[in-house]
Design an enzyme around this catalytic site. Structure first.
Site: not given
Length: 377
Positions: A57, A98, A149, A151, A264, A269, A311
């Site tokens: 991410d 995201s 979350d 994603t 992930e 991120d 993403d």
């Protein structure tokens, strides 16, 4: 004299015959090779039994490049031969978040920022994970964020806004998952409605642990190991990603029909949003290590496609030169951020395994869904 002439004539005829045979043999061989080559070119690419989709991410090219310069070992991204780029705008903005970005991967639909598993009209669409489960494949999900979350949620939930995390947690109980691991206990037990969705998960057939990655009896397994997101690497998260992935693979690969697994690295991120270079490097190194682990599994298995992407990019990161005595120091790399948000950069896509050749060129983020689905049909 006539006998000598006859012998010479016979020898000449034999030589002509041999030359003719040689020409015919070569011609036949060339034609056969051309036909085989043509068939090979026209035949569809090989298809995988298993697909592992990895999302770093917020990981743009600069974030990825930190594993080249700050890693302890050569970056595992160097092991890929198939590389592409995807474009990732949302339907309501030039820069995606995201939720919209992951929904494009999971459903094949571009949507608005904040949407989780729904299109611009808030209509829910079957995700690649749900589709795989409907075909009898096993499914799994591992993340370093909360399981609710944006994603990870976009692969099993369908809500109008990503902040609806209690509703997302409720939907996890009915998701067709065989294995999941991440954070987010608060959204399952400390809820406004007073419900306890850990109990609901157990009623749905999951064995659930909220303390550690413990061995469990056979069956569906869930690990929710933090109130919200998992700790940073610098806060002692350790080998959570590697261990949880090993456990997921051990369980999912027992299905002869195959599996779909989402992994992930969420906090690349978060570090970008915080403009925290040290945090980012730690998270990128952890994700790079996971890439190597997954590629090793795929190489041993021989029937697994690995796709690695992001993403969007977060932080507008640049790997800048340092300065010394007022001049650029090209022996020093400094992580420089231009924003606390996301950027519109094209994002790399890496693929390895059966069907990897389909991941080439520049395409929309929605194409990742369609390419994976076509390969798994």
């Amino acid at each position: 004299m006539s006998l000598l002439y006859f012998c010479r004539s016979s020898i000449a005829n034999v030589m002509k015959l041999l030359r003719l045979i040689l020409v015919l043999t070569v011609t036949t061989t060339v034609f056969s090779c051309q036909r085989q080559l043509s068939t090979a070119v026209q035949s569809p690419p090989s298809k995988p039994r298993n697909v592992i989709l990895m999302i770093g991410d917020g990981m743009g090219l600069a974030q990825l490049s930190t594993s080249l310069y700050f890693g302890d070992q050569p970056s595992n991204f160097l092991r890929f031969n198939q590389i592409a780029l995807h474009q990732n705008y949302a339907t309501d903005a030039k820069i995606t978040d995201s939720a919209a970005g992951a929904t494009a991967f999971s459903s094949g639909y571009k949507t608005y920022n904040g949407a989780v598993g729904v299109d611009p009209d808030t209509i829910a669409h079957q995700t690649i994970l749900e589709w795989a489960a409907s075909r009898g494949l096993s499914t799994g999900l591992v993340c370093t964020s909360s399981l609710t979350d944006a994603t990870p949620a976009s692969f099993y939930a369908h809500v109008a806004q990503r902040y609806m995390e209690e509703e997302i947690a409720a939907q996890l109980a009915d998701a067709p998952l065989d294995f999941f691991a991440g954070g987010g206990t608060d959204f399952f037990v400390r809820r406004k409605d007073g419900a306890n969705y850990l109990d609901t998960l157990r009623q749905r057939g999951f064995s659930v642990d909220t303390t550690r990655l413990s061995p469990m009896a056979a069956g569906r397994k869930g690990y929710i190991l933090a109130p919200d997101g998992m700790p940073k690497m610098s806060e002692g998260r350790g080998d959570f990603l590697a261990q949880a992935t090993d456990m997921a693979l051990e369980q999912l690969q027992t299905n002869p029909k195959g599996f779909f697994l989402l992994l992930e690295g969420s906090q690349i991120d978060w570090a970008g949003h915080a403009n925290d270079g040290a945090w980012l490097v730690d998270e990128q190194k952890d994700f790079d290590k996971l890439v190597g682990q997954v590629l090793d599994f795929a190489a041993r298995d021989g029937n697994t496609l690995v796709v690695v992407t992001a993403d969007h990019e977060t932080g507008g990161l640049s790997l800048s030169s340092g300065t010394a005595f007022g001049k650029a120091n090209y022996d020093q790399i400094v992580l420089t951020f231009s924003t606390g948000g996301h950027s519109a950069s094209l994002i790399p896509v890496f693929a390895q395994g059966p069907g990897a050749e389909r991941f080439s060129g520049i395409f929309q983020n929605t194409a990742i869904f369609h390419k994976i689905k076509q390969l798994m049909e």
